[in-house]
Each structure stands twice: as C-alpha cells, then as structure tokens.
Scaffold this active site. Structure first.
Site, PDB file in Angstrom:
ATOM      1  CG  ASP A  87      -1.960  -1.224   1.356  1.00 56.40           C
ATOM      2  OD1 ASP A  87      -2.299  -1.494   0.105  1.00 56.40           O
ATOM      3  OD2 ASP A  87      -1.755  -1.793   2.144  1.00 56.40           O
ATOM      4  CG  ASP A 138       8.349   3.701   2.096  1.00 58.95           C
ATOM      5  OD1 ASP A 138       7.266   2.672   2.068  1.00 58.95           O
ATOM      6  OD2 ASP A 138       8.459   4.493   1.194  1.00 58.95           O
ATOM      7  CE  LYS A 156      11.794  -1.610 -10.557  1.00 61.99           C
ATOM      8  NZ  LYS A 156      10.823  -2.090 -11.649  1.00 61.99           N
TER       9      LYS A 156
HETATM   10  C1  LIG Z   1       5.014  -0.811  -3.238  1.00 60.93           C
HETATM   11  S1  LIG Z   1       4.832  -2.291  -4.092  1.00 60.93           S
HETATM   12  C2  LIG Z   1       6.014  -3.264  -3.509  1.00 60.93           C
HETATM   13  C3  LIG Z   1       6.453  -4.390  -4.494  1.00 60.93           C
HETATM   14  C4  LIG Z   1       7.697  -5.202  -4.036  1.00 60.93           C
HETATM   15  N1  LIG Z   1       7.303  -5.795  -2.858  1.00 60.93           N
HETATM   16  C5  LIG Z   1       8.988  -4.513  -3.623  1.00 60.93           C
HETATM   17  O1  LIG Z   1       9.205  -4.439  -2.188  1.00 60.93           O
HETATM   18  O2  LIG Z   1       9.448  -4.054  -4.433  1.00 60.93           O
HETATM   19  C6  LIG Z   1       3.261  -3.012  -3.574  1.00 60.93           C
HETATM   20  C7  LIG Z   1       3.055  -4.363  -4.335  1.00 60.93           C
HETATM   21  O3  LIG Z   1       1.820  -4.932  -3.740  1.00 60.93           O
HETATM   22  C8  LIG Z   1       0.801  -5.235  -4.448  1.00 60.93           C
HETATM   23  N2  LIG Z   1      -0.206  -5.439  -3.822  1.00 60.93           N
HETATM   24  C9  LIG Z   1      -1.254  -4.469  -3.248  1.00 60.93           C
HETATM   25  N3  LIG Z   1      -2.037  -4.707  -2.575  1.00 60.93           N
HETATM   26  C10 LIG Z   1      -2.252  -6.139  -2.804  1.00 60.93           C
HETATM   27  C11 LIG Z   1      -3.355  -7.113  -2.352  1.00 60.93           C
HETATM   28  N4  LIG Z   1      -4.171  -6.799  -1.855  1.00 60.93           N
HETATM   29  N5  LIG Z   1      -3.040  -8.375  -2.561  1.00 60.93           N
HETATM   30  C12 LIG Z   1      -1.847  -8.575  -3.503  1.00 60.93           C
HETATM   31  N6  LIG Z   1      -1.068  -7.799  -3.776  1.00 60.93           N
HETATM   32  C13 LIG Z   1      -1.086  -6.429  -3.714  1.00 60.93           C
HETATM   33  C14 LIG Z   1       1.061  -4.217  -5.783  1.00 60.93           C
HETATM   34  O4  LIG Z   1       0.561  -4.540  -7.125  1.00 60.93           O
HETATM   35  C15 LIG Z   1       2.522  -3.892  -5.894  1.00 60.93           C
HETATM   36  O5  LIG Z   1       3.119  -4.752  -6.716  1.00 60.93           O
END
Ligand SMILES: C[S@@+](CC[C@H](N)C(=O)[O-])C[C@H]1O[C@@H](n2cnc3c(N)ncnc32)[C@H](O)[C@@H]1O
Length: 335
Positions: free
Chosen positions: A109, A145, A185
């Site tokens: 989120d 963060d 990332k």
């Molecule tokens: C800010 S990104 C972080 C991606 C990775 N974990 C990183 O640290 O680089 C948040 C990720 O969570 C996924 N996401 C958000 N809500 C989700 C949910 N309810 N169920 C599954 N994935 C979710 C988003 O699509 C996104 O790829």
C-alpha cells in the site's frame, strides 16, 4: 510439458478452493508466502535460499506476474509459483488454516493515506485470516517506508492474538531485523529518496487466534421459474439493480438478448472476492415456452459464492415481479 508450465497464469479465480499445494508443486514441503511481490526478485531470492521449501507469491498486478514468471523461468526455479490474486481472496479461499511456515510482506500500500477509505492490506480481517493460515512458530516479516503505515501496523500487530513480537521494540529501522534479507526494488527507491524503512518481525505463538475456515465453492446456483411472458418481454422489463447487503454489493447491470436466452452482466463484490460475471436466463424447453432456468454462465471462470447465489435470487425476483402469474418452480440456491 515444460518444467515451468505449471507456473503460468495461475489465479485464485481458477485454482481449487482450497488448493492442494503438495499436488500443485508435486512434493510436500514447508510453504513460504510472499504477498505483493512486485517484480519478483525477493521471491526468487527466497526460492534460491530455501530450495527445500515451496514458495508462493501473490500479486494483483498483471505486469508484475509477467515479470516474475519470466525471472523464475530464466533462473529455472522449480520451487516457486506465482498466483494472480488479491491477498484477501488468496487467504480466505486458497489456504487451509495452519499451513504457512513463513510470510513476507514488503512495502504494501504505498499510496496509503490515513484519511482515505482505501482498502489496505494491513487491516483487522485480513491480518486475522493471515494469522489463522500460519503454523505455530511461523514467522511474519513486514517492511514499510511510511511512518503512518508503520504506526497503524504496529498497533494492529500488537493487538493480534496468536502473534509474538520477535523484536525488542515495535520495529527496527534496520534490515537486519529480517534474516537473509535482500533489498527490494521499492526499498531501494525509498532509501534513495531518504526514507529509512520500518521492519517488523513476529512469530505465530500457540495462543488461539480467530478460527477462519476456508471459504469453499457453493453448489452451482440454479433456479427454474414459469412466466406467461416471452423472452422479449422479460428483456424489455429487466431493470438494473444495485444493492448493498451487509458487506456484499450486487450490481445487475445490463441484460443482452441472445438466441433463446438473456445474458445479464453482473458485478458482485464480496469481502473476499470481486467477480464480474454473467447470469443466463434460458428457455427451458424450446417447444414449451414459458419455463425458464437462471444459471451461471461459464464465461470468465465464475465461482459460485454466496453473493452469486444471492444475485440469481435477486434477478429472479425482478423477472417474477413483471407478471402476477409468474412463479418459482424449483431452485438450488443457498440464500
Ligand atoms: C510498493 S509495491 C512493492 C513491491 C515489492 N514488494 C517491492 O518491495 O519492491 C506493492 C505491491 O503490492 C501489490 N499489492 C497491493 N495490494 C495487494 C493485495 N491486496 N494483494 C496482492 N498484492 C497487492 C501491488 O500490486 C504492488 O506490486
């Protein structure tokens, strides 16, 4: 079939509820879950770190699934599967209680705002479902963060029965809180932008947690009704409907006329799953007009949930109301 044919395009919409993970992986091994894996580097790292575990990644974004699948194939990792699912759907429908050996959530989120009604990953019902899926002794690692998200998560985690904090404080501002961690990332971007993340580490204790059973498929919904009206008149009389019943929103949007059938487009949002489906109103006997069946169209892998059963009932009510002599003959609905 290639080694990786099974990794492709798995989704909570098409997998069995609950899923037999041993059968899917072709072996019995501890299950490690990453929720929201982004481009999948952390998930691939876990798969390499724990060759004797079965790794499952859950993601909602298609482009992330494509990127992770490509990485898994390139690295030839046999012990990881990625699933297209919202975490809420996966936790309630795919996993049986006390089956997960470890869980990772990295930077969920990012667009979280305290003052928005945004559906957050870290909230009471989803966290309760997650804890119910963890085995005794299973670790839960979370990183964020965003200070407000960290504070909200700290409160939520501290109030959760069945979780013990592994850290001396609510969080550490140091990645060493998580063993064998690599920088993700998103984490790299946060660090570059000057935001030091908050790391949480908890362990599932022997204390009882809310008992949250797997939500399995109901039987296929089915209703037969008689009406003096023909399909043309039923089509003309169809009125769109949007209703909220508890936490379920049912929207019967549009009826389309086909040969011997009406197709009703519907959106059904339940707390654990959102479905965009089609209901069919079929003439039961061509040579004996006036008897109709309402059932679920197989278009788009619909799952027969309580909300879908309710939608069939509401559609029938609307069509029956069009004529005083219309009546239900039979139904197989749990409503
Ligand atoms: C800010 S990104 C972080 C991606 C990775 N974990 C990183 O640290 O680089 C948040 C990720 O969570 C996924 N996401 C958000 N809500 C989700 C949910 N309810 N169920 C599954 N994935 C979710 C988003 O699509 C996104 O790829």
């Amino acid at each position: 079939m290639s080694d990786h044919a099974l990794t492709r395009k798995l989704s909570a919409q098409t997998l069995p509820w609950a899923t037999d993970w041993d059968a899917l992986f072709g072996r019995s091994a501890p299950l490690i879950l990453e929720i929201g894996f982004g481009h999948g580097a952390f998930l691939a790292h876990l798969a390499q770190l724990y060759p004797d575990a079965n790794l499952i990644g859950i993601e909602i974004a298609n482009r992330c699934l494509d990127a992770a699948e490509a990485l898994i194939e390139r690295l030839r990792l046999p012990n990881v599967r990625v699933i297209h699912a919202r975490a809420e759907t996966a936790l309630h429908h795919l996993f049986r209680p006390a089956t997960l050996a470890e869980v990772h959530i990295n930077f969920p989120d990012p667009w979280f705002k305290l003052d928005q009604q945004h559906r957050r990953l870290m909230q009471r019902d989803t966290l309760d479902a997650l804890v119910s899926r963890m085995q005794t002794g299973a670790a839960l690692y979370l990183a964020t963060d965003i200070e407000a998200y960290a504070r909200m998560s700290a409160k939520l985690l501290a109030e959760t029965p069945g979780l013990d904090n592994l850290l001396p404080d609510s969080w550490l501002r140091d990645p060493s809180a998580h063993p064998h961690r690599i920088i993700t990332k998103y984490e790299r971007k946060a660090l570059r932008d000057g935001r030091t993340p908050y790391y949480f580490a908890y362990r599932r204790s022997t204390t009882a947690a809310p008992d949250i059973p797997v939500i399995e498929d109901l039987p296929m919904p089915h209703l037969i009704f008689a009406s003096p009206l023909d399909l043309e008149a039923l089509h003309a009389g169809f009125t769109p409907l949007k209703t909220r019943e508890g936490e379920t929103i049912i929207h019967l949007m549009t009826a389309y006329r086909g040969r011997g059938a009406l197709l009703v487009e519907a959106h059904i949002a339940e707390p654990t799953i959102d479905q965009h489906i089609a209901l069919l109103v079929l003439e039961k006997w061509r040579d004996q007009p006036g008897t109709y069946t309402i059932q679920l169209s197989p278009l788009g892998h619909p799952r027969p949930t309580a909300g879908v059963h309710r939608a069939v009932w509401l559609l029938a009510e609307g069509l029956l109301a069009l004529h005083p002599d219309a009546r239900i003959i039979d139904h197989k609905l749990q409503t």
